[in-house]
Design a protein around this motif. Structure first.
Motif, PDB file in Angstrom:
ATOM      1  N   PRO A 175       1.083  -1.102  -0.238  1.00 16.42           N
ATOM      2  CA  PRO A 175       0.032   0.068  -0.221  1.00 16.42           C
ATOM      3  C   PRO A 175       0.606   1.432  -0.002  1.00 16.42           C
ATOM      4  O   PRO A 175       0.550   1.882  -0.555  1.00 16.42           O
ATOM      5  CB  PRO A 175      -0.745   0.222   1.175  1.00 16.42           C
ATOM      6  CG  PRO A 175      -0.960  -1.870   1.603  1.00 16.42           C
ATOM      7  CD  PRO A 175       0.591  -1.920   1.262  1.00 16.42           C
ATOM      8  N   SER A 176       1.787   1.132   0.682  1.00 17.24           N
ATOM      9  CA  SER A 176       2.952   2.684   1.190  1.00 17.24           C
ATOM     10  C   SER A 176       3.374   3.133  -0.521  1.00 17.24           C
ATOM     11  O   SER A 176       3.607   4.598  -0.804  1.00 17.24           O
ATOM     12  CB  SER A 176       3.717   2.322   2.240  1.00 17.24           C
ATOM     13  OG  SER A 176       4.702   1.366   1.448  1.00 17.24           O
ATOM     14  N   VAL A 177       3.291   2.311  -1.073  1.00 14.71           N
ATOM     15  CA  VAL A 177       4.505   2.395  -2.653  1.00 14.71           C
ATOM     16  C   VAL A 177       3.254   2.393  -4.322  1.00 14.71           C
ATOM     17  O   VAL A 177       3.924   2.396  -5.343  1.00 14.71           O
ATOM     18  CB  VAL A 177       4.926   1.600  -2.905  1.00 14.71           C
ATOM     19  CG1 VAL A 177       6.540   2.030  -2.323  1.00 14.71           C
ATOM     20  CG2 VAL A 177       4.740   0.491  -3.171  1.00 14.71           C
ATOM     21  N   ARG A 178       2.116   2.385  -3.539  1.00 13.02           N
ATOM     22  CA  ARG A 178       1.115   2.226  -4.790  1.00 13.02           C
ATOM     23  C   ARG A 178       1.205   3.109  -5.843  1.00 13.02           C
ATOM     24  O   ARG A 178       1.002   3.427  -6.923  1.00 13.02           O
ATOM     25  CB  ARG A 178      -0.443   1.803  -4.645  1.00 13.02           C
ATOM     26  CG  ARG A 178      -0.343   0.200  -3.951  1.00 13.02           C
ATOM     27  CD  ARG A 178      -1.722  -0.347  -3.037  1.00 13.02           C
ATOM     28  NE  ARG A 178      -1.520  -1.634  -2.585  1.00 13.02           N
ATOM     29  CZ  ARG A 178      -2.378  -1.859  -1.693  1.00 13.02           C
ATOM     30  NH1 ARG A 178      -3.795  -1.560  -1.652  1.00 13.02           N
ATOM     31  NH2 ARG A 178      -2.567  -3.411  -1.246  1.00 13.02           N
ATOM     32  N   GLN A 179       0.658   4.072  -4.900  1.00 11.09           N
ATOM     33  CA  GLN A 179       0.926   5.656  -5.652  1.00 11.09           C
ATOM     34  C   GLN A 179       1.746   5.907  -6.752  1.00 11.09           C
ATOM     35  O   GLN A 179       1.637   6.435  -8.151  1.00 11.09           O
ATOM     36  CB  GLN A 179       0.773   7.070  -4.868  1.00 11.09           C
ATOM     37  CG  GLN A 179      -0.798   6.803  -4.235  1.00 11.09           C
ATOM     38  CD  GLN A 179      -1.557   6.090  -5.223  1.00 11.09           C
ATOM     39  OE1 GLN A 179      -2.132   7.089  -5.566  1.00 11.09           O
ATOM     40  NE2 GLN A 179      -3.099   5.626  -4.840  1.00 11.09           N
ATOM     41  N   GLN A 180       3.357   5.874  -6.071  1.00  9.97           N
ATOM     42  CA  GLN A 180       4.414   5.786  -6.545  1.00  9.97           C
ATOM     43  C   GLN A 180       4.034   4.697  -7.857  1.00  9.97           C
ATOM     44  O   GLN A 180       4.591   5.098  -9.365  1.00  9.97           O
ATOM     45  CB  GLN A 180       5.679   5.249  -6.142  1.00  9.97           C
ATOM     46  CG  GLN A 180       5.976   7.331  -5.148  1.00  9.97           C
ATOM     47  CD  GLN A 180       7.633   6.581  -4.675  1.00  9.97           C
ATOM     48  OE1 GLN A 180       8.506   6.610  -5.761  1.00  9.97           O
ATOM     49  NE2 GLN A 180       7.619   6.639  -3.400  1.00  9.97           N
ATOM     50  N   LEU A 181       4.147   3.452  -7.672  1.00 14.82           N
ATOM     51  CA  LEU A 181       4.429   2.311  -8.711  1.00 14.82           C
ATOM     52  C   LEU A 181       3.110   2.192 -10.048  1.00 14.82           C
ATOM     53  O   LEU A 181       3.655   1.671 -10.404  1.00 14.82           O
ATOM     54  CB  LEU A 181       4.648   1.234  -8.155  1.00 14.82           C
ATOM     55  CG  LEU A 181       5.954   1.182  -7.294  1.00 14.82           C
ATOM     56  CD1 LEU A 181       6.111  -0.063  -6.693  1.00 14.82           C
ATOM     57  CD2 LEU A 181       7.041   1.596  -8.118  1.00 14.82           C
ATOM     58  N   GLU A 182       2.309   2.224  -9.216  1.00 12.24           N
ATOM     59  CA  GLU A 182       0.828   2.634  -9.920  1.00 12.24           C
ATOM     60  C   GLU A 182       1.034   1.165 -10.666  1.00 12.24           C
ATOM     61  O   GLU A 182       0.920   0.566 -11.725  1.00 12.24           O
ATOM     62  CB  GLU A 182       0.965   3.486 -11.337  1.00 12.24           C
ATOM     63  CG  GLU A 182       1.365   4.985 -11.012  1.00 12.24           C
ATOM     64  CD  GLU A 182       1.081   6.178 -12.397  1.00 12.24           C
ATOM     65  OE1 GLU A 182       0.546   6.687 -12.162  1.00 12.24           O
ATOM     66  OE2 GLU A 182       2.293   6.083 -12.573  1.00 12.24           O
ATOM     67  N   PRO A 183       0.459   0.364  -9.864  1.00 10.17           N
ATOM     68  CA  PRO A 183       0.569  -1.225 -10.336  1.00 10.17           C
ATOM     69  C   PRO A 183      -1.102  -1.385 -11.367  1.00 10.17           C
ATOM     70  O   PRO A 183      -1.860  -0.750 -10.941  1.00 10.17           O
ATOM     71  CB  PRO A 183       0.423  -1.759  -9.103  1.00 10.17           C
ATOM     72  CG  PRO A 183      -0.003  -1.031  -8.159  1.00 10.17           C
ATOM     73  CD  PRO A 183       0.934   0.274  -8.334  1.00 10.17           C
TER      74      PRO A 183
END
Length: 394
Positions: free
Chosen positions: A262-270
């Protein structure tokens, strides 16, 4: 009621009649029958997994749900010369209860609520069913005349049933950029159950190989429903620069699956940068590097982006952050990480790596490193489930 054997992967649920534990198979199978409505072969094969005579009746009801409303399922007014209660107090007995899933409703008088007081019926059935699967079955197998009143609620119940059965798949779908309320969860349940949908997830302990201990690797995952002589579980096709055979993951190892943290979803945009035929662009997740230092705490667990080959996606490798030395410009830092899953004498035990600026770099271990993220307490507990009983020596 006689207790019958459960489906292999069916969770326990509450009996609407007694409130006690029962086989749990009817609720799960009813949802599958509804989701797969119209696919005879799939339904027949899936039915074979459970030894429950009730299945035949559920299937017959599903096949006939598009028919006109059965007489016995409608509130009926008795003739005046016969006396007795009015339609609002009594429901006629169906001639053939196997033709309607509403037989139990008719016998108990709940049909009056279903036809005249839908909000009350919704509350009552949610209380009696004990599980969204059971309630969804009753509503969807009800006659066509009342089903439209519950369409939105049934969609919500299918979403809840989907989330419980395939949590990682649900997380993936909920993150994708779709209009609010625009998902048809009954169709999604059907397509997932049939193995026609695949999801870009991460798998702990890829293929149970020692080289992937305490690591999570990206793979396309689809559900295997036990048809065509296959066991029930998940098929994983890993993303790699090399040819990697698929891995079958049984249902009891579903805890090995997760969606992008969850903490990196906005950065990585899976999910972004994926072509219709399932090809992932080189700059998209899981090839993209994270930047920044959010969540990093010295002495706490971290996940390092690392890969052996430049053309491969990043995997997440668990370790402990020993120190963090910021550069003067504040854009990058040197992180010292310890990997306690390896012996102190092993080359993989300790690593110094530059992080924060979103750049791919060659690594002291060999291969290439990316960014670093801190893990939450819940994520830490999950990682510990995979911690080896003895440190690895290589």
């Amino acid at each position: 009621k006689t207790v019958r054997p459960r489906c292999p992967d069916a969770p326990r649920s509450l009996s609407p009649a007694t409130g006690g534990a029962h086989s749990g198979s009817v609720g799960l199978q009813a949802t599958e029958a509804l989701a797969m409505f119209g696919e005879q072969d799939a339904l027949s094969s899936d039915m074979a997994h459970c030894d429950a005579p009730d299945w035949q009746d559920i299937l017959k009801a599903a096949r006939l749900r598009a028919d006109s409303v059965p007489t016995g399922c409608r509130p009926a007014r008795r003739d005046a010369d016969q006396g007795g209660p009015l339609a609002s107090q009594r429901v006629a007995q169906p001639e053939d209860w196997r033709r309607t899933s509403g037989a139990a409703i008719a016998e108990s008088g709940l049909a009056v609520l279903a036809y005249r007081l839908q909000p009350v019926f919704t509350v009552v059935m949610e209380h009696l069913a004990g599980h969204p699967r059971d309630f969804a079955g009753v509503l969807c197998l009800a006659s066509c005349s009342i089903e439209p009143h519950f369409k939105e609620r049934v969609n919500t119940l299918f979403r809840e049933a989907y989330a419980e059965r395939w949590k990682s798949f649900h997380d993936y779908l909920m993150f994708q950029d779709r209009p609010a309320g625009g998902e048809d969860w009954r169709t999604l349940y059907k397509e997932t159950l049939a193995g026609r949908l695949k999801f870009l997830l991460e798998v702990f302990e890829r293929q149970k190989m020692p080289g992937f201990t305490m690591a999570a690797m990206s793979a396309w995952i689809r559900y295997s429903n036990g048809l065509e002589d296959q066991p029930r579980g998940y098929m994983a096709q890993y993303l790699s620069a090399s040819v990697v055979p698929p891995e079958f993951i049984p249902c009891e190892e579903e805890h090995r699956l997760r969606f992008c943290p969850p903490s990196v979803r906005q950065q990585l945009e899976p999910g972004a940068g994926v072509t219709p035929d399932g090809v992932v662009e080189e700059e998209a997740y899981p090839y993209r590097v994270i930047s920044g230092f959010e969540g990093l705490v010295v002495g706490k667990g971290v996940e390092l982006q690392w890969k052996m080959q430049m053309g491969s996606p990043f995997g997440w490798w668990y370790g402990k952050l020993d120190s963090l030395h910021m550069d003067e410009d504040g854009r990058s830092a040197i992180a010292e990480i310890t990997f306690d899953q390896f012996l102190r004498t092993a080359r993989w035990h300790r690593l110094s790596v530059r992080i924060g600026d979103g750049v791919v770099r060659t690594c002291e271990f060999g291969g290439y490193s990316g960014g670093l993220r801190g893990v939450s307490a819940a994520e830490e507990r999950r990682w510990m489930k995979f911690f080896p009983s003895k440190p690895l020596s290589y």
